[in-house]
Design a protein around this motif. Structure first.
Motif, short mmCIF file in Angstrom:
data_model
loop_
_atom_site.label_atom_id
_atom_site.label_comp_id
_atom_site.label_asym_id
_atom_site.label_seq_id
_atom_site.Cartn_x
_atom_site.Cartn_y
_atom_site.Cartn_z
N PRO B 219 -86.70 7.87 5.87
CA PRO B 219 -86.51 9.32 6.02
C PRO B 219 -86.90 9.85 7.39
CG PRO B 219 -87.55 8.83 3.91
CD PRO B 219 -87.45 7.53 4.64
N SER B 220 -88.07 9.43 7.92
CA SER B 220 -88.53 10.00 9.19
C SER B 220 -87.58 9.60 10.33
CB SER B 220 -89.94 9.52 9.50
OG SER B 220 -89.96 8.11 9.59
N THR B 221 -87.07 8.36 10.29
CA THR B 221 -86.14 7.93 11.33
C THR B 221 -84.84 8.73 11.24
OG1 THR B 221 -87.07 5.74 10.99
CG2 THR B 221 -85.15 5.88 12.41
N GLY B 222 -84.41 9.04 10.02
CA GLY B 222 -83.21 9.85 9.83
C GLY B 222 -83.38 11.24 10.41
N VAL B 223 -84.56 11.84 10.17
CA VAL B 223 -84.83 13.18 10.69
C VAL B 223 -84.83 13.15 12.21
CG1 VAL B 223 -86.59 14.99 10.88
CG2 VAL B 223 -86.10 13.97 8.65
N SER B 224 -85.54 12.19 12.81
CA SER B 224 -85.62 12.21 14.28
C SER B 224 -84.27 11.84 14.90
CB SER B 224 -86.74 11.29 14.79
OG SER B 224 -86.57 9.98 14.33
N ALA B 225 -83.52 10.93 14.26
CA ALA B 225 -82.20 10.59 14.79
C ALA B 225 -81.29 11.82 14.79
CB ALA B 225 -81.57 9.46 13.98
N THR B 226 -81.37 12.61 13.73
CA THR B 226 -80.54 13.82 13.66
C THR B 226 -80.94 14.81 14.76
OG1 THR B 226 -80.39 13.54 11.28
CG2 THR B 226 -79.72 15.67 12.17
N GLU B 227 -82.26 14.98 14.96
CA GLU B 227 -82.70 15.89 16.02
C GLU B 227 -82.21 15.41 17.37
OE1 GLU B 227 -86.68 17.61 13.77
OE2 GLU B 227 -86.93 16.36 15.55
N ASN B 228 -82.26 14.09 17.59
CA ASN B 228 -81.76 13.55 18.85
C ASN B 228 -80.26 13.77 19.01
OD1 ASN B 228 -84.20 12.65 19.88
ND2 ASN B 228 -84.06 10.67 18.84
N ILE B 229 -79.52 13.65 17.90
CA ILE B 229 -78.07 13.89 17.95
C ILE B 229 -77.82 15.33 18.39
CG2 ILE B 229 -75.98 14.23 16.56
CD1 ILE B 229 -76.92 11.87 14.82
N VAL B 230 -78.51 16.27 17.70
CA VAL B 230 -78.26 17.69 17.95
C VAL B 230 -78.59 18.05 19.39
CG1 VAL B 230 -79.01 20.01 17.33
CG2 VAL B 230 -78.59 18.33 15.54
N LYS B 231 -79.71 17.49 19.92
CA LYS B 231 -80.12 17.84 21.28
C LYS B 231 -79.32 17.05 22.32
CE LYS B 231 -83.85 20.22 19.90
NZ LYS B 231 -84.65 21.31 20.43
N GLY B 232 -79.03 15.79 22.01
CA GLY B 232 -78.37 14.94 23.00
C GLY B 232 -76.87 15.13 23.04
N PHE B 233 -76.30 15.64 21.95
CA PHE B 233 -74.86 15.91 21.90
C PHE B 233 -74.66 17.37 21.47
CE2 PHE B 233 -75.29 11.39 21.42
CZ PHE B 233 -74.20 10.85 22.10
N PRO B 234 -74.91 18.32 22.39
CA PRO B 234 -74.91 19.73 22.01
C PRO B 234 -73.56 20.21 21.46
CG PRO B 234 -75.57 19.44 24.31
CD PRO B 234 -75.20 18.09 23.80
N THR B 235 -72.47 19.47 21.72
CA THR B 235 -71.17 19.94 21.24
C THR B 235 -70.90 19.54 19.79
OG1 THR B 235 -70.11 17.95 22.07
CG2 THR B 235 -70.12 19.86 23.54
N VAL B 236 -71.74 18.68 19.23
CA VAL B 236 -71.50 18.21 17.85
C VAL B 236 -71.71 19.35 16.86
CG1 VAL B 236 -72.51 16.80 16.02
CG2 VAL B 236 -71.92 15.76 18.21
N LYS B 237 -70.69 19.58 16.01
CA LYS B 237 -70.77 20.68 15.05
C LYS B 237 -70.80 20.17 13.61
CE LYS B 237 -70.94 24.18 17.80
NZ LYS B 237 -71.95 23.42 18.59
#
Lengths: 322, 349
Positions: B219-237
Motif C-alpha cells: 500500500p505505501s509504495t502504491g501511495v508514493s508511486a501515485t504521488e510521484n506520477i501526479v507530480k512528475g507527470f503534471p499532464t496526467v488526468k
C-alpha cells in the motif's frame, strides 16, 4: 604539502555531512532539470513517504550497531498494522488499540532478544525464523482479510498535520530521531550499545551486561516497528497480510547507506534518516526524469553499492593518513 | 567453541512449542465453517455426494474469499462437500503438495487457480490418472493438465473494459493516462496492460499512456508511486490501476493531494476495499468480474464434470446463473462488470 587535513576532507569524513552534501547535490540537479520536483509540498511528500521505512530503519540501526541484524522488522511492522486495523474495526478505543499495538511489537522484539542474547542463537537465523512466524501470524489475525474502511479516529491519527503542514508520520519520525540520538549518544545504556558492538570481550571485561544490552536492542527494534506499523495503517488507510514484505531490506539499506557498519560499533540515527531520504529522493527523481519504473530496483541497488564502496574507500584513506 | 547447555536447549524448545501451540489455536479457530459443512454433508447420506477441493492461488485475498463465498452458497444444493484451502503465499509448490494430499484423501474433483502454468502439471496429470476430475479456475495451467478451465474474463475483455471506463468519462477529449501496476513481472498485469494499449490504438486515439509505475504489492509504495506520477507527470488526468492494491492506494494518494475530481482514478479491485473511496467520491467506477458468480460457476462445472455431462464445446446452461459459452474446454464467465456506487454497496467480497 602539510599533513593537516583540508576542510573538505574533514567534512567528507563525517558520513552525515557527506550524505547531506549528496542529497543537496541531487536536489540541485533536480532544480535545474525539473523545477517542479522542488515545488510546494513535494519535498514534504518525499519525507512523508519514507517516514515509515525510516522509523523501522532507526530500530534496525540500533540492532546493527550491536553487530546483530533483525530480518523480522518488516514482518513485525506488518503484523502491527493488522492488529491496529482489526482492533480499531472491532470498535476498541484508540488508546487500547495503540497499547496493544505497542505490546505486539515489544513482545515480537523481546522474543528475538531472548533467543539471540540469552540462548546465544545467531541473529540472522533467529530473525529469519521469526520473520516467517510474524508473517504467518498476519494471516491468522484477520483470517487473511485486509483491514480497510477504518474508523475516523485512527485515520485522523495518521493524517493530522502539525502547524497545518507537517504530516503525522514526519512528526513521529522527528521525535523518534531525537529520542534515539539522545539515547545512543548521551545515555549510559546507549553508550553500552556501541561498546558491545565495538568489542564484546572488552565490554564484558568492563562490567557491561552484554546479554541485557543485546536483548534491549531487539526490544527497541520491535517497539520502533510497532510505531511504524500504527502510523503506516493510519496514514495509508488500509493494509494487507503481505504489508511490510521486503521492508527489512529497505531498512537495512537505509542504515547501511547512512553509515551504519554491519560489523558493529558504528552508526547514527541521523545517518540512517539521511540514507532513507536519499533512497526516497532517488525513487522520486526517477519518475521525474521519466525513466521507466522497471529501473527502480537496479538504481536503488547501485545507490547501496555506492554507499558501501565509498565507505570502504573513505576508511582506507583515513587509515592511510594516520 | 562454547556449547549450548541443556537448560538453554530446553528453554528454546519450550518457546518453540508455545509458538506452535499459538499457531495451532489460530488454525483451529479459523476452520469451524469447514467442519460444520462436513457434518451437514454426512447427514444427507446420498450416494451422489462428491468431495470437491477448491484451491485458490493463496488464502487471504478478498478476491478469492469472494469466490469461496459464491462456491459455498451453491455447494449444498449441488450435493457437494466443499473444502476451500490454499497456500498462504503465492506458491506453486505448496499447491502441489495440497493437490497430492487431496488425491490421497479420495476427493472427486480438484479445482485449482494455478500459481504457475507448468509446475502443477505433473501432480494434476497423476490425479487424473487416478480418476480424479481436474478443473482450473481464475488462472489456467497448460491445457493437457486439466479437463476444463473456468475463465473469469478474457485478457481483451478486461483491457478494453478498463479503457472504456476512462474513454466514456473523457468523451473524446485529449487525455494523458498513467498506469499503476503491481510488479513488472506479473503476467496477468502485463497482458492486461498490452490489451489496454491495443484498445487505445484501435478505438481511442485521444488517450495517451504516459507512464507505467509499480506498487510492488505494498500500500505505501502504491501511495508514493501515485504521488510521484501526479507530480512528475503534471499532464496526467487519469490513473488506471489493474491491481487490487494499486487502485485503493492511488485513490488514497489522490485524496491526500486534494485532487478528487481533477484526476480520474479507476482500475481493478474488490468492492469491499473500494467502498470508502466510492462513498467519498474519489472513485466513481471501477471494473471486476463478478467473483461470486465465478465461484458458483466453478462449482456447477465441478458437478457436471463429475456427472460426465459437461460439454467440451457449445453452451453450458446453469439454472439461476445463465448460459455460458464453452470453447475447447474453456468455460467463459463473460465480460467483466463495471461497478458503480450501487453495485459496491450490494456486493461483499
Amino acid at each position: 604539502m602539510k599533513n593537516e587535513p583540508s576542510l573538505f576532507w574533514k567534512i567528507m569524513q563525517s558520513r552525515e555531512s557527506f550524505l547531506l552534501g549528496l542529497i543537496l547535490l541531487l536536489l540541485l540537479i533536480m532544480l535545474v532539470v525539473s523545477p517542479s520536483f522542488l515545488g510546494p509540498g513535494n519535498l514534504m511528500n518525499i519525507l512523508t513517504n519514507c517516514a515509515t521505512v525510516a522509523i523501522v530503519a532507526l530500530g534496525e540501526t540500533i540492532v546493527i550497531i550491536t553487530k546483530g541484524i533483525d530480518l523480522s522488522v518488516g514482518a513485525t511492522m506488518g503484523m502491527v498494522t493488522l492488529f491496529t486495523g482489526s482492533l480499531a474495526l472491532n470498535g476498541f478505543p484508540l488508546a487500547v488499540v495503540i497499547l496493544v499495538a505497542f505490546l505486539a511489537g515489544i513482545v515480537a522484539g523481546a522474543l528475538n532478544g531472548v533467543l539471540i542474547s540469552y540462548l546465544k542463537l545467531p541473529p540472522i537465523i533467529v530473525t529469519l525464523g521469526t520473520l516467517s512466524v510474524y508473517s504467518g501470524i498476519m494471516y491468522v489475525i484477520t483470517k487473511g482479510n485486509w483491514v480497510t474502511n477504518l474508523p475516523a479516529g485512527l485515520l485522523q491519527l495518521g493524517n493530522f498535520r502539525l502547524f497545518g503542514f507537517v504530516p503525522a508520520p514526519v512528526v513521529v519520525l522527528v521525535v523518534l530521531l531525537l529520542v534515539s540520538t539522545l539515547f545512543l549518544q548521551f545515555s549510559i545504556p546507549g553508550r553500552h550499545i556501541y561498546a558491545v558492538g565495538n568489542n564484546e570481550a572488552s565490554a564484558r571485561l568492563s562490567g557491561i551486561n552484554i546479554k541485557r544490552v543485546i536483548f534491549s536492542a531487539y526490544l527497541i527494534a520491535g517497539f520502533f516497528s510497532a510505531v511504524a506499523g500504527i502510523f503506516y495503517v493510519a496514514y495509508n488507510g488500509f493494509s494487507t497480510p503481505s504489508t511490510g514484505g521486503n521492508m527489512e531490506l529497505d531498512a537495512i539499506a537505509a542504515a547501511v547507506i547512512g553509515g551504519t557498519n554491519v560489523f558493529g560499533g558504528k552508526g547514527t540515527p541521523l545517518g540512517t534518516l539521511l540514507g532513507a531520504i536519499l533512497l526516497g529522493i532517488v525513487t522520486g527523481a526517477l519518475v521525474f526524469f521519466h525513466i521507466p519504473a522497471v529501473w527502480n530496483l537496479a538504481v536503488e541497488g547501485i545507490v547501496i553499492l555506492a554507499a558501501v564502496i565509498s565507505d570502504a574507500a573513505l576508511y582506507r584513506m583515513q587509515t592511510r593518513r594516520i | 567453541m562454547k556449547t549450548i547447555g541443556w537448560k538453554r536447549m530446553a528453554t528454546a524448545l519450550v518457546i518453540l512449542l508455545l509458538i506452535v501451540a499459538l499457531a495451532g489455536c489460530g488454525a483451529v479457530q479459523s476452520s469451524p465453517s469447514a467442519n460444520s459443512n462436513q457434518n451437514a454433508a454426512q447427514t444427507s447420506q446420498k450416494g451422489k455426494t462428491i468431495k470437491v477441493a477448491l484451491i485458490p492461488k493463496a488464502i487471504g485475498i478478498p478476491y478469492f474469499t469472494g469466490a469461496e463465498q459464491g462456491a459455498q452458497s451453491v455447494a449444498a444444493a449441488l450435493n457437494i462437500k466443499l473444502t476451500y484451502n490454499g497456500p498462504t503465499t503465492l506458491s506453486a509448490s505448496d499447491q502441489v503438495s495440497m493437490i497430492n494430499s487431496y488425491v490421497a484423501e479420495g476427493y472427486n474433483v480438484i479445482a485449482v487457480s494455478a500459481n504457475d502454468p507448468t509446475s502443477l502439471a505433473p501432480a494434476l496429470k497423476a490425479a487424473m490418472k487416478k480418476g480424479v476430475k481436474v478443473i482450473t479456475w481464475d488462472s489456467d495451467t497448460v491445457p493437457d493438465a486439466r479437463q476444463f478451465f473456468v475463465n473469469q474474463a478474457t485478457v481483451d475483455g478486461i483491457g478494453s473494459t478498463l479503457v472504456k471506463v476512462v474513454a466514456d468519462h473523457f468523451k473524446g477529449k485529449q487525455t494523458d493516462v498513467a498506469i499503476l501496476s503491481s510488479t513488472p513481472s506479473n503476467t496477468n498485469q502485463n497482458q492486461w496492460i498490452d490489451a489496454m494499449k491495443k484498445t487505445i490504438a484501435d478505438k481511442y486515439p485521444n488517450l495517451h499512456i504516459k507512464t507505467i509505475q509499480y506498487d510492488q504489492g505494498q500500500p505505501s509504495t502504491g501511495v508514493s508511486a501515485t504521488e510521484n506520477i501526479v507530480k512528475g507527470f503534471p499532464t496526467v488526468k487519469a490513473i488506471i490501476s489493474p491491481d487490487s492494491v494499486g487502485l485503493p492506494a492511488a485513490a488514497e494518494a489522490v485524496e491526500k493531494l486534494g485532487l478528487q475530481g481533477k484526476i480520474y482514478v479507476t482500475g481493478l479491485a474488490d468492492p469491499v476495499v473500494m467502498k470508502k473511496y466510492v462513498d467519498d467520491g474519489t472513485v466513481q467506477k471501477y471494473v471486476l468480474w463478478n467473483v461470486l458468480d465465478l465461484g458458483k460457476l466453478t462449482m456447477n462445472v465441478a458437478r457436471a464434470v463429475a456427472d460426465g455431462t459437461m460439454p467440451t464445446s457449445g453452451t453450458f446452461k446453469v439454472k439461476g446463473l445463465g448460459d455460458f459459452q464453452v470453447n475447447n474446454g474453456q468455460v467463459l464467465l463473460g465480460l467483466p462488470m463495471i461497478f458503480d456506487k450501487a453495485a459496491t454497496d450490494k456486493y461483499n467480497f
